[in-house]
Design a protein around this motif. Structure first.
Motif, PDB file in Angstrom:
ATOM      1  N   ILE A   1       0.843  -1.201   0.000  1.00  0.00           N
ATOM      2  CA  ILE A   1       0.000   0.000   0.000  1.00  0.00           C
ATOM      3  C   ILE A   1       0.878   1.251   0.000  1.00  0.00           C
ATOM      4  O   ILE A   1       0.683   2.176  -0.797  1.00  0.00           O
ATOM      5  CB  ILE A   1      -0.944  -0.015   1.209  1.00  0.00           C
ATOM      6  N   ILE A   2       1.866   1.276   0.894  1.00  0.00           N
ATOM      7  CA  ILE A   2       2.772   2.421   0.968  1.00  0.00           C
ATOM      8  C   ILE A   2       3.526   2.592  -0.342  1.00  0.00           C
ATOM      9  O   ILE A   2       3.669   3.711  -0.850  1.00  0.00           O
ATOM     10  CB  ILE A   2       3.733   2.283   2.164  1.00  0.00           C
TER      11      ILE A   2
ATOM     12  N   LEU B   1      12.266  11.098  -0.674  1.00  0.00           N
ATOM     13  CA  LEU B   1      11.044  10.869   0.092  1.00  0.00           C
ATOM     14  C   LEU B   1      11.310   9.932   1.261  1.00  0.00           C
ATOM     15  O   LEU B   1      12.175   9.055   1.172  1.00  0.00           O
ATOM     16  CB  LEU B   1       9.972  10.241  -0.804  1.00  0.00           C
ATOM     17  N   SER B   2      10.565  10.108   2.336  1.00  0.00           N
ATOM     18  CA  SER B   2      10.582   9.139   3.432  1.00  0.00           C
ATOM     19  C   SER B   2       9.162   8.975   3.957  1.00  0.00           C
ATOM     20  O   SER B   2       8.346   9.898   3.898  1.00  0.00           O
ATOM     21  CB  SER B   2      11.543   9.550   4.542  1.00  0.00           C
ATOM     22  N   VAL B   3       8.891   7.807   4.461  1.00  0.00           N
ATOM     23  CA  VAL B   3       7.553   7.436   4.918  1.00  0.00           C
ATOM     24  C   VAL B   3       7.457   7.675   6.420  1.00  0.00           C
ATOM     25  O   VAL B   3       8.396   7.402   7.165  1.00  0.00           O
ATOM     26  CB  VAL B   3       7.300   5.952   4.588  1.00  0.00           C
ATOM     27  N   SER B   4       6.322   8.180   6.869  1.00  0.00           N
ATOM     28  CA  SER B   4       6.147   8.494   8.283  1.00  0.00           C
ATOM     29  C   SER B   4       4.693   8.289   8.707  1.00  0.00           C
ATOM     30  O   SER B   4       3.774   8.647   7.970  1.00  0.00           O
ATOM     31  CB  SER B   4       6.552   9.951   8.527  1.00  0.00           C
ATOM     32  N   LYS B   5       4.517   7.734   9.865  1.00  0.00           N
ATOM     33  CA  LYS B   5       3.222   7.687  10.553  1.00  0.00           C
ATOM     34  C   LYS B   5       2.077   7.073   9.754  1.00  0.00           C
ATOM     35  O   LYS B   5       0.959   7.587   9.751  1.00  0.00           O
ATOM     36  CB  LYS B   5       2.826   9.088  11.030  1.00  0.00           C
ATOM     37  N   PHE B   6       2.323   5.966   9.080  1.00  0.00           N
ATOM     38  CA  PHE B   6       1.216   5.285   8.406  1.00  0.00           C
ATOM     39  C   PHE B   6       0.432   4.492   9.441  1.00  0.00           C
ATOM     40  O   PHE B   6       1.002   3.815  10.294  1.00  0.00           O
ATOM     41  CB  PHE B   6       1.717   4.387   7.279  1.00  0.00           C
TER      42      PHE B   6
ATOM     43  N   GLY C   1      -1.412   8.267   6.303  1.00  0.00           N
ATOM     44  CA  GLY C   1       0.015   8.386   6.567  1.00  0.00           C
ATOM     45  C   GLY C   1       0.590   9.632   5.943  1.00  0.00           C
ATOM     46  O   GLY C   1      -0.122  10.423   5.319  1.00  0.00           O
ATOM     47  N   ARG C   2       1.896   9.783   6.152  1.00  0.00           N
ATOM     48  CA  ARG C   2       2.615  10.933   5.611  1.00  0.00           C
ATOM     49  C   ARG C   2       3.799  10.456   4.797  1.00  0.00           C
ATOM     50  O   ARG C   2       4.445   9.470   5.134  1.00  0.00           O
ATOM     51  CB  ARG C   2       3.156  11.798   6.746  1.00  0.00           C
TER      52      ARG C   2
END
Length: 102
Positions: A32-33, A49-54, A90-91
Motif C-alpha cells: 500500500i505504501i 522521500l521518506s515514509v512516516s506515521k502510516f 500516513g505521511r
C-alpha cells in the motif's frame, strides 16, 4: 503540486498474497505504501522521500480503493478510502537537498 486523487487496484492474484494470509488475503502494508510512493515518484522523480506515521485503520483486502495525496508543508498526507471511509492514513515527507548535510 496540487491534490492528487485516483484509485489503486489490489488484485486477488497479487503474488504478495501467496504467503500473506492465503485463506483470507490481506494486502501487505508495504504494498500500500509503495503504491503511494510510486504516484509521488511519477510526479517528483528527483525528490528524496521518506515514509512516516502510516496507520492502518482497517484490513485492506483485494479490491479497488480511492486514494488522495494532499500537499502539506512537510510533504504529503496520504489517505486510502474504502467506501468513503479512511482505511489507511500516513505521511510522506519530502527532503530538500542540503537539509541535514554537514
Amino acid at each position: 503540486m496540487t491534490l492528487l486523487t485516483g484509485t489503486f487496484t489490489f488484485p486477488a492474484d497479487e503474488s504478495a498474497l501467496k504467503d500473506h494470509f492465503p485463506d483470507s488475503p490481506i494486502i501487505p502494508g508495504t504494498l500500500i505504501i509503495h503504491s503511494f510512493v510510486s504516484v509521488l515518484r511519477e510526479n517528483m522523480p528527483n525528490a528524496v522521500l521518506s515514509v512516516s506515521k502510516f496507520r492502518f485503520k482497517s484490513f485492506v483486502t483485494p479490491d479497488t480503493y480511492a486514494y488522495s495525496i494532499e500537499p502539506r508543508p512537510f510533504g504529503f498526507t496520504c489517505t486510502l478510502f474504502k467506501d468513503e471511509v479512511k482505511a489507511v492514513t500516513g505521511r510522506i515527507l519530502v527532503h530538500v537537498e542540503g537539509e541535514g548535510d554537514a
